[in-house]
Scaffold this motif. Sequence first.
Motif, mmCIF file in Angstrom:
data_model
loop_
_atom_site.group_PDB
_atom_site.id
_atom_site.type_symbol
_atom_site.label_atom_id
_atom_site.label_comp_id
_atom_site.label_asym_id
_atom_site.label_seq_id
_atom_site.Cartn_x
_atom_site.Cartn_y
_atom_site.Cartn_z
ATOM 1 N N ARG A 126 0.830 -1.208 0.000
ATOM 2 C CA ARG A 126 0.000 0.000 0.000
ATOM 3 C C ARG A 126 0.863 1.257 0.000
ATOM 4 N NH1 ARG A 126 -3.861 -1.164 4.967
ATOM 5 N NH2 ARG A 126 -2.211 -2.645 5.505
ATOM 6 N N GLU A 127 1.993 1.209 0.650
ATOM 7 C CA GLU A 127 2.915 2.345 0.641
ATOM 8 C C GLU A 127 3.401 2.630 -0.784
ATOM 9 O OE1 GLU A 127 5.224 5.557 1.748
ATOM 10 O OE2 GLU A 127 3.656 4.514 2.879
ATOM 11 N N ASP A 128 3.711 1.578 -1.527
ATOM 12 C CA ASP A 128 4.129 1.759 -2.919
ATOM 13 C C ASP A 128 3.064 2.513 -3.715
ATOM 14 O OD1 ASP A 128 6.522 0.327 -2.581
ATOM 15 O OD2 ASP A 128 5.577 -1.583 -3.104
ATOM 16 N N ASN A 129 1.831 2.034 -3.614
ATOM 17 C CA ASN A 129 0.775 2.620 -4.430
ATOM 18 C C ASN A 129 0.353 3.997 -3.944
ATOM 19 O OD1 ASN A 129 -0.866 -0.557 -5.194
ATOM 20 N ND2 ASN A 129 0.651 0.607 -6.371
ATOM 21 N N GLN B 166 0.214 -3.885 9.070
ATOM 22 C CA GLN B 166 0.852 -4.552 7.918
ATOM 23 C C GLN B 166 0.841 -3.664 6.676
ATOM 24 O OE1 GLN B 166 -1.498 -8.270 7.941
ATOM 25 N NE2 GLN B 166 0.277 -9.272 8.841
ATOM 26 N N TRP B 167 0.951 -2.374 6.889
ATOM 27 C CA TRP B 167 0.930 -1.393 5.803
ATOM 28 C C TRP B 167 2.020 -1.663 4.770
ATOM 29 C CZ3 TRP B 167 -1.921 2.461 3.805
ATOM 30 C CH2 TRP B 167 -1.288 3.438 3.018
ATOM 31 N N GLN C 159 -0.665 -10.364 0.448
ATOM 32 C CA GLN C 159 -0.460 -11.247 1.594
ATOM 33 C C GLN C 159 -1.429 -10.969 2.744
ATOM 34 O OE1 GLN C 159 3.665 -11.385 2.828
ATOM 35 N NE2 GLN C 159 4.416 -11.468 0.716
ATOM 36 N N LEU C 160 -2.275 -9.948 2.613
ATOM 37 C CA LEU C 160 -3.245 -9.666 3.660
ATOM 38 C C LEU C 160 -4.251 -10.803 3.775
ATOM 39 C CD1 LEU C 160 -3.944 -5.864 2.974
ATOM 40 C CD2 LEU C 160 -2.345 -6.875 4.614
ATOM 41 N N ASP C 161 -4.687 -11.096 4.994
ATOM 42 C CA ASP C 161 -5.620 -12.192 5.267
ATOM 43 C C ASP C 161 -7.008 -11.812 4.744
ATOM 44 O OD1 ASP C 161 -7.448 -13.992 6.431
ATOM 45 O OD2 ASP C 161 -6.177 -14.283 8.190
ATOM 46 N N LYS C 162 -7.462 -12.477 3.689
ATOM 47 C CA LYS C 162 -8.742 -12.129 3.063
ATOM 48 C C LYS C 162 -9.934 -12.445 3.949
ATOM 49 C CE LYS C 162 -7.230 -12.537 -1.774
ATOM 50 N NZ LYS C 162 -5.801 -12.651 -1.469
ATOM 51 N N GLY D 237 -8.522 2.003 -5.026
ATOM 52 C CA GLY D 237 -8.178 3.378 -5.389
ATOM 53 C C GLY D 237 -8.934 4.399 -4.570
ATOM 54 N N GLY D 238 -10.174 4.079 -4.183
ATOM 55 C CA GLY D 238 -10.934 4.966 -3.312
ATOM 56 C C GLY D 238 -10.321 5.047 -1.922
ATOM 57 N N TYR D 239 -9.890 3.907 -1.418
ATOM 58 C CA TYR D 239 -9.200 3.856 -0.119
ATOM 59 C C TYR D 239 -7.958 4.735 -0.140
ATOM 60 C CZ TYR D 239 -6.032 1.660 3.348
ATOM 61 O OH TYR D 239 -5.135 1.424 4.358
ATOM 62 N N LEU D 240 -7.134 4.583 -1.180
ATOM 63 C CA LEU D 240 -5.929 5.409 -1.292
ATOM 64 C C LEU D 240 -6.285 6.883 -1.451
ATOM 65 C CD1 LEU D 240 -3.756 3.207 -3.701
ATOM 66 C CD2 LEU D 240 -3.489 3.452 -1.217
ATOM 67 N N ALA D 241 -7.364 7.166 -2.181
ATOM 68 C CA ALA D 241 -7.763 8.555 -2.410
ATOM 69 C C ALA D 241 -8.115 9.261 -1.111
ATOM 70 C CB ALA D 241 -8.944 8.612 -3.376
#
Length: 250
Positions: free
Chosen positions: A78-81, A139-140, A146-149, A111-115
């Motif tokens: 998520r940091e990358d994106n 776990q950012w 790898q996040l637990d779905k 993308g909404g989350y990142l926005a």
Amino acid sequence: MTARSETIRIRIEQEVMEGTFLSPRARVPGVLFVHGWGGSQQRDLVRAKGIAGLGCVCLTFDLRGHAAAEARLAQVTREDNLRDLLAAYERLCSHPAIDTDAIAVVGTSYGGYLATILTSLRPVKWLALRVPAIYRDEQWNIPKRQLDKVDLARYRQQAIPVADNRALRACAEFRGDVLLVESEHDEHVPHATLMSYRAAFRQAHSLSHRIIDAADHSLSDRMAQESYTNILVNWITEMVVGERLRLVRD
């Protein structure tokens, strides 16, 4: 909208007429599109073309690990994106025609989350979120894949306290205009998540919440896609026209 005045002279036969050119002084709004996880800018391009016709400068782009770079998707965090999104925002603002006080961000799912997080880092006037996903803050910096779905699905069914989530904290501080678009039969982002977002926008100037009937998460039905396009373009039109009228009054 404020205008720039230029006095001119128009010659006709042996006469000279005095005239005045009035042209817009203000620059135009900018609109940044952020696609979802595993997606690309392709769907956004269609909507961006329509919004550009309103007199906006639009930017679509492919997040790292997506589209042509899909082979790297398993390594992306998520940091990358978020850094990708910040770079795209800066590129949009560098456009010579842009009014940097009139930036809209349109985000879908991931993308909404990142926005929403972007609004805590850069000025955003209008925020449109379609089926915004949500994630735990922990776990950012591990690859998102790898996040637990299973844990994530349970988390999204809860009423999430604003203080417990970075995206919701950003929403609570946002003072611009907001559009939330929900899919009635979303298999990834449930109604509870949209309500967590909605409840977080405590200081928003305005909030519109629309539900697309019978739609799934990815808008696989053509009519659902058209419904979203109409909702988004109409809302952006309302925001842009409202801003121009405000500038006229000022």
